[in-house]
Structure formats: structure tokens, C-alpha cells
Write an enzyme that holds these catalytic residues in place. Structure first.
Site, PDB file in Angstrom:
ATOM      1  N   ARG A 198       0.724  -1.019   0.257  1.00 25.54           N
ATOM      2  CA  ARG A 198       0.407   0.238   0.708  1.00 25.54           C
ATOM      3  C   ARG A 198       0.848   1.340   0.263  1.00 25.54           C
ATOM      4  O   ARG A 198       1.851   1.416   0.989  1.00 25.54           O
ATOM      5  CB  ARG A 198      -1.228  -0.181   1.195  1.00 25.54           C
ATOM      6  CG  ARG A 198      -1.933   1.061   1.218  1.00 25.54           C
ATOM      7  CD  ARG A 198      -3.158   0.713   2.455  1.00 25.54           C
ATOM      8  NE  ARG A 198      -4.217   1.870   3.013  1.00 25.54           N
ATOM      9  CZ  ARG A 198      -3.850   3.225   3.445  1.00 25.54           C
ATOM     10  NH1 ARG A 198      -2.573   2.936   4.668  1.00 25.54           N
ATOM     11  NH2 ARG A 198      -5.078   3.767   3.275  1.00 25.54           N
ATOM     12  N   ASN A 221      -7.268   7.936   2.023  1.00 27.02           N
ATOM     13  CA  ASN A 221      -6.730   7.710   3.596  1.00 27.02           C
ATOM     14  C   ASN A 221      -7.605   8.329   4.119  1.00 27.02           C
ATOM     15  O   ASN A 221      -7.780   9.821   4.951  1.00 27.02           O
ATOM     16  CB  ASN A 221      -5.093   7.683   4.253  1.00 27.02           C
ATOM     17  CG  ASN A 221      -5.034   7.366   5.602  1.00 27.02           C
ATOM     18  OD1 ASN A 221      -4.872   6.089   5.483  1.00 27.02           O
ATOM     19  ND2 ASN A 221      -4.533   8.130   6.225  1.00 27.02           N
ATOM     20  N   GLU A 222      -8.482   7.857   5.748  1.00 22.35           N
ATOM     21  CA  GLU A 222      -9.209   7.417   6.722  1.00 22.35           C
ATOM     22  C   GLU A 222      -9.456   9.341   6.620  1.00 22.35           C
ATOM     23  O   GLU A 222      -9.091  10.030   7.521  1.00 22.35           O
ATOM     24  CB  GLU A 222      -7.557   7.900   8.100  1.00 22.35           C
ATOM     25  CG  GLU A 222      -6.936   6.367   8.421  1.00 22.35           C
ATOM     26  CD  GLU A 222      -6.067   6.479   9.377  1.00 22.35           C
ATOM     27  OE1 GLU A 222      -5.777   7.900   9.753  1.00 22.35           O
ATOM     28  OE2 GLU A 222      -5.384   5.531   9.536  1.00 22.35           O
ATOM     29  N   HIS A 260      -8.482   0.448   9.585  1.00 20.46           N
ATOM     30  CA  HIS A 260      -7.974   0.244  10.365  1.00 20.46           C
ATOM     31  C   HIS A 260      -7.564  -0.388  11.826  1.00 20.46           C
ATOM     32  O   HIS A 260      -8.298   0.421  12.498  1.00 20.46           O
ATOM     33  CB  HIS A 260      -6.948   1.815  10.687  1.00 20.46           C
ATOM     34  CG  HIS A 260      -6.306   2.209   8.929  1.00 20.46           C
ATOM     35  ND1 HIS A 260      -6.454   3.523   8.609  1.00 20.46           N
ATOM     36  CD2 HIS A 260      -6.693   1.414   7.724  1.00 20.46           C
ATOM     37  CE1 HIS A 260      -6.043   3.544   7.113  1.00 20.46           C
ATOM     38  NE2 HIS A 260      -6.302   2.052   7.055  1.00 20.46           N
ATOM     39  N   TYR A 308      -5.763  -0.024  15.354  1.00 20.95           N
ATOM     40  CA  TYR A 308      -4.405   0.067  16.558  1.00 20.95           C
ATOM     41  C   TYR A 308      -5.685  -0.016  18.232  1.00 20.95           C
ATOM     42  O   TYR A 308      -6.006  -1.359  18.190  1.00 20.95           O
ATOM     43  CB  TYR A 308      -4.584   0.908  16.196  1.00 20.95           C
ATOM     44  CG  TYR A 308      -3.439   1.670  14.700  1.00 20.95           C
ATOM     45  CD1 TYR A 308      -2.140   1.223  14.721  1.00 20.95           C
ATOM     46  CD2 TYR A 308      -4.225   2.155  13.273  1.00 20.95           C
ATOM     47  CE1 TYR A 308      -1.259   0.993  13.829  1.00 20.95           C
ATOM     48  CE2 TYR A 308      -3.626   1.959  12.256  1.00 20.95           C
ATOM     49  CZ  TYR A 308      -1.784   2.162  12.149  1.00 20.95           C
ATOM     50  OH  TYR A 308      -1.097   2.294  11.284  1.00 20.95           O
ATOM     51  N   GLU A 311      -4.397  -1.394   7.869  1.00 29.83           N
ATOM     52  CA  GLU A 311      -3.151  -0.703   8.819  1.00 29.83           C
ATOM     53  C   GLU A 311      -3.913  -1.394   9.928  1.00 29.83           C
ATOM     54  O   GLU A 311      -5.165  -1.471  10.656  1.00 29.83           O
ATOM     55  CB  GLU A 311      -3.136   1.058   8.541  1.00 29.83           C
ATOM     56  CG  GLU A 311      -2.633   1.779   7.313  1.00 29.83           C
ATOM     57  CD  GLU A 311      -2.620   2.941   8.443  1.00 29.83           C
ATOM     58  OE1 GLU A 311      -2.714   3.642   9.172  1.00 29.83           O
ATOM     59  OE2 GLU A 311      -2.271   4.526   7.314  1.00 29.83           O
ATOM     60  N   TRP A 340       1.163  -1.740   9.296  1.00 27.16           N
ATOM     61  CA  TRP A 340       2.230   0.216   8.662  1.00 27.16           C
ATOM     62  C   TRP A 340       3.484  -0.439   9.999  1.00 27.16           C
ATOM     63  O   TRP A 340       2.880  -1.023  10.801  1.00 27.16           O
ATOM     64  CB  TRP A 340       0.854   0.754  10.050  1.00 27.16           C
ATOM     65  CG  TRP A 340       1.699   2.071   9.530  1.00 27.16           C
ATOM     66  CD1 TRP A 340       2.812   2.678   9.881  1.00 27.16           C
ATOM     67  CD2 TRP A 340       1.872   3.339   8.628  1.00 27.16           C
ATOM     68  NE1 TRP A 340       3.182   4.059   9.739  1.00 27.16           N
ATOM     69  CE2 TRP A 340       1.928   4.214   8.423  1.00 27.16           C
ATOM     70  CE3 TRP A 340       0.754   3.400   7.333  1.00 27.16           C
ATOM     71  CZ2 TRP A 340       2.221   5.632   7.698  1.00 27.16           C
ATOM     72  CZ3 TRP A 340       0.708   3.873   6.898  1.00 27.16           C
ATOM     73  CH2 TRP A 340       1.598   4.883   6.549  1.00 27.16           C
TER      74      TRP A 340
END
Length: 551
Positions: free
Chosen positions: A93, A170-171, A237, A239, A266, A295
């Protein structure tokens, strides 16, 4: 669920020296006289079918790769792509900039990146990064502005549908204004289709990519249906919001059950907003046959340098995170398969034989174990998908690497029909097995189990010894004990059982050596936890959904 305050990429971006441009205006309407959007049949490359991402040869493709910050480290890209390919990745990516926040990656540069991906036999996921945290991040631009960028550089992209997936932005929303995600994403997809893009499109979640509000989860079907080509993949994503296995599994399983394509675009092994459960992310992705992209390769700053997989872009100096994602369990080396478009002539296109008709064993009130005769294949069968049939509808119920699987979450005294598919290493899927109908057992009556919960406490912490006694007439296998803490208590470790916690709810499941509770017998396990305030005792326990007596 906690809200994410910043992105992993955001810390890296703090190092990038560039001038921020003012955000552009919000979404514009497409020209009424524009050419009609392409149909799904017009796709010449990657495409979505039945909730799966397929490559141009029709083979199932599961992304296994990393993110690379090309926009700020352009000179490292040729070597970086070569290195991640050598370590086993099948996808990269690539961070691109529209020129609104960071120095623009122009058409020639984008074409060069695509060419480098192809030289290294990598699938290219190209993403426009300037949208990161729109509505909350100063200088972030709209998804509509990202579409402007893709249209501007389209000559580098059209004709590359076999090798390129377009990650629109992105985001694209932070924690402010994320309610607009559904309309904004649908509008962006339609503008791209109207402009003639037939690529698979990837849509990132809002809330800095982590979707703690479940906006993407609950509206993904609407967005997918709004795509005239039905060729959109969703990206979450993971996290700090996804710091437990239960959260990871619940989120990904909801998409798999709904037959909506999703990848983990990610994730990391640690983060300033919490400690993501990378083991669960990778294991669940492998179990469900979903892609993941860690990531990131190298170049992180702003306090998250620990997210570098390669120290100083040097593949001989892998960090603990790099070693984990490339060499660990369910890692890239063990699970990555190269896209068949690079194998010459499409590679293996013959599907496995259909599995045998499943048979049921250990039928309980909320689960059933199914076994079947294994499929055969030219190369190797890598997974079986158990599906639940409801008229003409199929819902994925379980995935297994062996010819046996346990389906959970069922309702007592209910008839279910199941069938099985096989998948091989090239992604080919077999014909469906003959179905089997199974009726679950009635709910277990109260009093068939009894629980003893004893605490050894110290200042701010405690150990709990839990004994589960089977007072019924038959052995209980693969049990599940549920209870809730009455206060602010947090489990940190356990022994003789696997213990997961989500909020106040706690679930214990057995280790192999505590798998069976014989009739009249018991098993014991322990947990270590911390508490704030009063360390209250759980008031109720249930075994496989049936209430137990508390001793």
C-alpha cells in the site's frame, strides 16, 4: 469503545517537511451529461464476487503486505518494494500526496510506482493521504478532492486494473463530522465510475480509520450497493480501538457473515492510543481469508518509531515488529500467495473437488461440530468454508484448515442447514457440498452446573480461582463460561483457560487440557486482574448460555 486520537501515519507525517495548502470545497455533483458508469461485467482486473476479492484470472486474492510512505521517501521506493517482495509480501500500500498538504506525486511519478510494483510482482494499493482526518485535522481535504487527484493522474492508472487497487482516500474523516462518511464515500465512488475507472476501489473507515462509531460497519452495504460496478472493498485500520481479540473477531466476522469484502488496511503491534492485538488480527484474517497490510515498512517518527518494520529501510535490520509480521505465526511468509496475474497464463485455475456431505457431532444448544470427507486438489486445499443456508441465502459460519469445524452462536432447539466449500492455494473455490440439516439441543436447564469463585486480593490487584462443576448427567466439552464484573476490574492474564474481556463482560474457554468437564466432575482455572474502587464478586455465571448455581 475508546476513540482514536491520532493515526500511526500522523506521527510519521510530523517529520515530512512540506507546506499545507487550504482544503478544497466539499463534494461537487457529477456532470449530468457524463458517460454512464461502467457495469461490473466491464471490469478487466481485480473484482469483487460474493464478498471476495478476485484477481483478473478469477482466483481468490488475499492481500499480505505492508504500507510504504512513498510520498515522503520517494528515493527509497525502488529498493523498498524489492525488499518487501523478497520477504514474501504480495501487496504494498503506497502513500501518495495530492499536493494539498504534501508535495504532489504527479502522473509520471504514479506511473513509475505502478511500474515498480509490477517489476516486483506486487499488487499496488495506491492511496491519497491528504484526506487524513478531514473535519478534525488542519489542512485535510475532502474525498471529493481526492477524486480530483485520481482523475488528474488517470493516464497512469487506466489499463492497470490487473495490478492496481485504488484506495480513494486515507482515513477520510476524523472524530468530527464522520456521520457524512456514507454519503461522501458513495459520491466519491460514483464520480470515479462516471470518470471511467473500472478498478477495484478501497474505502477507508472514518474515525481516523478505526470506525469506533461503527459508521462503516453499519453502512457498508449501502455504500457497496451504491457502486454501479459492485467493486468496492472496505478497509479498517486497527490500532488501540482493537485491543482485544473479541473486538477484532466481532468486527471482521460481521463483514464476512454479510458477504462484504474487507481488509485490515493498517495495523501495528503497539500504539500510543492503546495496544492493538496483532496476534488476533493476523489469526482472524487468516481464518477468514481476509487481507492485511501492516504499518509500516520504515520512516516513522513523532514517537512511533517502534512501528518501523525495517530500521533505516534496511531489510537485514528487522525490528521486533518486522520479525513478527514477516516471520511470526500467520505472518506474511507463511500465508502470502502471489497474485496469479504474475504467474503466467493464470497459473492454477482448477478448483478442488467438492467436500463430502458434512455430518454433525457434539450437537449442543448453541453450537455444533461438523466433519466431512476432505477435498482433493492439484496443489493443496488450504481452507474450508462452512456456510449456513437460509433459503437461497448463504452466510459464512466458520472457516477451518482441516475437514472439521465448530459453528457457534446458534439458538437452542432450532434447525440449521449447513454446507461446505473448499479453497486451494491459488484461491480456487470448489463446488458446494451436499447440505446437512441439524437441530440444536434444547437449552440446558438451570442447575446443571455450579461455580465457585474465590479471590486472593492485594492493593489494586487480585487473583481469582474459579471452579466449574458439571452437575449434569453427560460430559461437557469445549465449554464457555460467561460472567460480568460488577465494578472497574480488568483481567491481565489467566491459566488453565483462555480468558477475554470486553467491557465488564468476561468469557473463559478451555485450554486443551481442560477441554472436557466430566459428568459429576469439575475443572478449575485462574485469572489475575487489577481493580479500581471496590473489587466486587460476579453475581451470576452461565455455562454455554445456561445459568449456573453460585457456591
Amino acid at each position: 469503545m475508546r476513540k482514536r486520537l491520532a493515526t500511526a501515519a500522523g506521527a510519521l507525517l510530523a517529520m515530512a517537511a512540506s507546506t499545507l495548502a487550504a482544503p478544497h470545497a466539499a463534494a461537487r455533483e457529477a456532470d449530468s451529461g457524463a458517460t454512464a458508469a461502467p457495469s461490473a461485467s466491464a471490469a478487466t482486473g481485480f473484482h469483487v464476487r460474493d464478498g471476495r476479492l478476485l484477481d483478473a484470472n478469477g482466483g481468490d486474492f488475499v492481500m499480505r503486505g505492508v504500507n510504504h510512505a512513498h510520498a515522503w521517501y520517494t528515493s527509497t521506493t525502488p529498493k523498498a518494494l524489492k525488499d518487501v517482495k523478497a520477504l514474501g509480501a504480495n501487496t504494498v500500500r503506497v502513500v501518495l500526496a495530492t499536493g494539498d498538504r504534501w508535495t504532489r506525486n504527479d502522473t509520471a511519478d504514479v506511473a513509475a510506482v505502478v511500474d515498480q510494483c509490477k517489476q516486483n510482482r506486487l499488487v499496488c494499493v495506491l492511496e491519497a493521504h491528504d484526506t487524513t482526518g478531514y473535519g478534525e485535522q488542519d489542512g485535510a481535504v475532502t474525498l471529493d478532492r481526492a477524486v480530483d487527484y485520481w482523475i488528474d493522474v488517470q493516464s497512469a492508472l487506466k489499463g492497470q486494473e490487473k495490478y492496481v487497487v485504488l484506495n480513494i482516500g486515507n482515513e477520510p474523516h476524523g472524530n468530527t463530522g464522520y456521520q457524512a462518511w456514507t454519503a461522501d464515500t458513495s459520491a466519491a465512488i460514483n464520480r470515479l465510475r462516471t470518470a471511467g475507472f473500472t478498478h477495484t476501489l478501497m474505502a477507508d473507515a472514518p474515525n481516523w480509520g478505526q470506525d469506533w462509531s461503527f459508521t462503516m460497519r453499519d453502512n457498508a452495504q449501502r455504500v457497496f450497493s451504491a457502486d454501479p460496478a459492485r467493486n468496492t472493498v472496505f478497509s479498517i485500520h486497527m490500532y488501540g480501538v482493537f485491543d482485544t481479540a473479541a473486538e477484532v473477531r466481532d468486527y471482521l466476522n460481521r463483514f464476512a457473515s454479510a458477504r462484504l469484502p474487507i481488509v485490515v488496511g493498517e495495523f501495528g503491534h503497539d500504539h500510543s492510543d492503546g495496544n492493538p492485538d496483532e496476534d488476533a488480527i493476523m489469526a482472524t484474517a487468516e481464518q477468514l481469508g481476509l487481507g492485511y497490510l501492516g504499518w509500516s515498512w520504515s520512516g516513522n517518527g513523532g514517537g512511533v518509531e517502534y512501528l518501523d518494520m525495517a530500521v533505516g529501510f534496511d531489510p537485514s535490520r528487522l525490528s521486533p515488529w518486522g520479525e513478527r509480521i514477516f516471520d511470526g505465526a500467520h505472518g506474511i511468509k507463511a500465508t502470502s500467495r502471489e497474485a496469479s496475474v504474475y504467474s503466467g497464463g493464470g497459473g492454477d485455475t482448477r478448483p478442488p473437488t467438492a467436500p463430502g456431505t458434512p455430518t454433525a457431532s457434539d450437537v449442543r444448544s448453541d453450537r455444533v461440530t461438523l466433519g466431512w470427507a476432505a477435498s482433493t486438489d492439484d496443489t493443496a486445499v488450504t481452507a474450508y468454508d462452512v456456510v449456513r443456508l437460509d433459503g437461497t441465502t448463504e452466510t459464512r459460519a466458520a472457516t477451518s484448515a482441516t475437514s472439521r469445524a465448530t459453528v457457534t452462536g446458534l439458538t437452542p432447539s432450532t434447525a440449521y442447514t449447513f454446507a461446505v466449500y473448499a479453497r486451494d492455494a491459488a484461491g480456487n473455490r470448489s463446488a458446494r457440498s451436499a447440505p446437512v440439516t441439524v437441530t440444536t439441543a434444547p437449552a440446558q436447564s438451570t442447575g446443571a452446573c455450579a461455580v465457585t469463585y474465590r479471590v486472593h486480593e492485594w492493593n489494586g490487584g487480585f487473583n481469582a480461582d474459579v471452579t466449574v462443576r458439571n452437575t449434569g448427567a453427560a460430559a461437557v466439552s469445549d465449554w464457555r463460561l460467561d460472567f460480568a464484573f460488577p465494578g472497574d476490574q480488568r483481567v491481565h492474564s489467566a491459566w488453565n483457560a483462555k480468558v477475554v474481556q470486553q467491557g465488564s463482560q468476561v468469557r473463559a474457554t478451555p485450554e486443551p487440557w481442560t477441554r472436557t468437564i466430566p459428568a459429576g466432575g469439575s475443572v478449575s482455572f485462574g485469572l489475575s486482574a487489577s481493580f479500581t474502587g471496590t473489587n466486587g464478586t460476579p453475581s451470576a455465571f452461565s455455562l454455554d448460555g445456561a445459568p449456573c448455581t453460585t457456591l
